[in-house]
Design a protein around this motif. Structure first.
Motif, short mmCIF file in Angstrom:
data_model
loop_
_atom_site.label_atom_id
_atom_site.label_comp_id
_atom_site.label_asym_id
_atom_site.label_seq_id
_atom_site.Cartn_x
_atom_site.Cartn_y
_atom_site.Cartn_z
N GLN A 5 0.98 -1.12 0.00
CA GLN A 5 0.10 0.05 -0.05
C GLN A 5 1.18 1.13 -0.05
O GLN A 5 0.65 2.17 -0.62
CB GLN A 5 -0.87 -0.04 1.11
N LEU A 6 1.88 1.33 0.87
CA LEU A 6 2.92 2.33 0.86
C LEU A 6 3.58 2.70 -0.60
O LEU A 6 3.80 3.61 -0.79
CB LEU A 6 3.81 2.13 1.81
N SER A 7 3.75 1.57 -1.16
CA SER A 7 4.48 1.34 -2.52
C SER A 7 3.54 2.06 -3.39
O SER A 7 4.17 2.83 -4.38
CB SER A 7 5.16 0.20 -2.79
N GLN A 8 2.28 1.69 -3.25
CA GLN A 8 1.36 2.16 -4.17
C GLN A 8 0.95 3.81 -4.05
O GLN A 8 1.12 4.40 -5.13
CB GLN A 8 -0.01 1.47 -4.03
N VAL A 9 1.31 3.93 -2.94
CA VAL A 9 0.89 5.75 -2.64
C VAL A 9 2.10 6.33 -3.31
O VAL A 9 1.99 7.46 -3.79
CB VAL A 9 0.74 5.86 -1.16
N PHE A 10 3.30 5.81 -3.06
CA PHE A 10 4.51 6.40 -3.66
C PHE A 10 4.36 6.26 -5.18
O PHE A 10 4.71 7.61 -5.62
CB PHE A 10 5.84 5.59 -3.37
N LEU A 11 3.94 5.38 -5.85
CA LEU A 11 3.89 5.35 -7.35
C LEU A 11 2.91 6.57 -7.68
O LEU A 11 3.11 6.94 -8.83
CB LEU A 11 3.41 3.82 -7.68
N GLU A 12 1.82 6.75 -6.82
CA GLU A 12 0.90 7.77 -7.18
C GLU A 12 1.21 9.26 -7.24
O GLU A 12 0.93 9.97 -7.67
CB GLU A 12 -0.30 7.50 -6.42
N HIS A 13 2.42 9.25 -6.27
CA HIS A 13 2.78 10.42 -6.04
C HIS A 13 4.36 10.79 -6.53
O HIS A 13 5.03 11.73 -6.18
CB HIS A 13 2.63 10.89 -4.68
N GLU A 14 4.87 9.84 -7.18
CA GLU A 14 6.24 9.90 -7.66
C GLU A 14 6.84 11.14 -8.17
O GLU A 14 7.83 11.73 -7.95
CB GLU A 14 6.65 8.68 -8.44
#
Length: 165
Positions: A5-14
């Motif tokens: 989930q944290l990786s997904q949030v990172f990818l959304e806001h990269e």
């Protein structure tokens, strides 16, 4: 919250994280590297269930990375400035006493070097003034590298005695 989930949030806001870092450090390449480093850090983290606001957490981590980077760069710049001042500083600003002491020390060093055997002087000159390595000198003079090292060590030992006067 799981790591994915944290990786997904990172990818959304990269891209937002990249622009955030770019504004702080003013270097595209370093900002890209730091964005990648941030992803590696969050990927290596263990349990992340305690994180309430994932986006804020990521931006705080990015801010910390930028702050650390800028601190290191500031220290490097300070050390470089000091080194340049020592090496290339204005000699006119030095007082006559220090200049006189330096000249005396140089004259003593020249006398010590002149008293060394010819081979030691030649080896020392090749190493310190022409920048040749021990193996290069050994090759040129048909000596072993340990012999070259011995002559350099002897010359430096003699010079250090003069310096301590």
């Amino acid at each position: 919250m799981s790591q994915t989930q944290l990786s997904q949030v990172f990818l959304e806001h990269e891209e937002d994280l990249f622009r955030f870092l770019l504004r702080r450090i003013k270097c595209v390449f370093t900002a890209r590297d730091m964005t990648h480093d941030l992803f590696l850090k969050i990927s290596a983290q263990g349990e992340t269930a305690h994180i309430q606001n994932q986006k804020a957490y990521l931006f705080r981590m990015a801010a910390n990375l930028a702050t650390d980077y800028l601190r290191v760069e500031q220290n490097r710049a300070h050390i470089l400035a000091e080194t340049n001042e020592l090496l290339w500083g204005d000699t006119d600003g030095r007082d006559p006493e220090r200049i006189s002491i330096a000249r005396e020390e140089l004259a003593r060093s020249e006398r010590v070097l002149a008293q060394l055997p010819l081979l030691s002087r030649k080896i020392f000159h090749l190493n310190r003034f022409e920048g040749k390595s021990y193996p290069e000198i050994a090759n040129e003079l048909n000596l072993s590298p340990s012999t070259v090292e011995h002559h350099i060590r002897t010359a430096l030992r003699q010079l250090s005695k003069v310096r301590n006067l």
